[in-house]
Design a protein around this motif. Structure first.
Motif: not given
Length: 114
Positions: A71-74, A76-82
């Motif tokens: 999920x992170x590889x798909x 990564x910006x989503x996780x950084x934003x979170x």
């Protein structure tokens, strides 16, 4: 086409989760109804859902590690934003959790290394 057993609306088969035991190879309730039921169950007893998820993670941690990495590889910006949003919402709480992680895993957080 299949009729949802909860809402009674006839929908395409791709609107249902796959389920081998189902008559058409899909679940009896549509994805929207399943999501609403899951949300209602969580609202009724959040600790029960958290305990069930924790037990599943403890039973097969490698499965979840791989899923989380994918999920992170798909995206990564989503996780950084979170992470940025969590820090903005409550910086003190964020720093406390970070401190606890550093204390629990000192080899991962060596002084001066990034």
């Amino acid at each position: 086409m299949k009729t949802c057993s909860r809402c009674g609306v006839e929908k395409a088969l791709d609107c249902f989760y796959p389920k081998k035991a189902g008559k058409y190879g899909v679940a009896r309730a549509c994805k929207i109804c399943c999501a609403a039921a899951a949300k209602a169950a969580y609202a009724a007893d959040p600790q029960k859902s958290k305990d069930r998820n924790a037990a599943a993670r403890a039973a097969d941690p490698q499965k979840f590690r791989e899923r989380d990495a994918a999920a992170y590889a798909a995206d990564p910006q989503k996780f950084k934003d979170r992470r940025v949003a969590a820090y903005a919402a409550d910086p003190h709480k964020f720093r406390e959790r970070q401190g606890a992680a550093r204390a629990a895993h000192p080899q991962k957080f060596r002084a001066g290394e990034r």
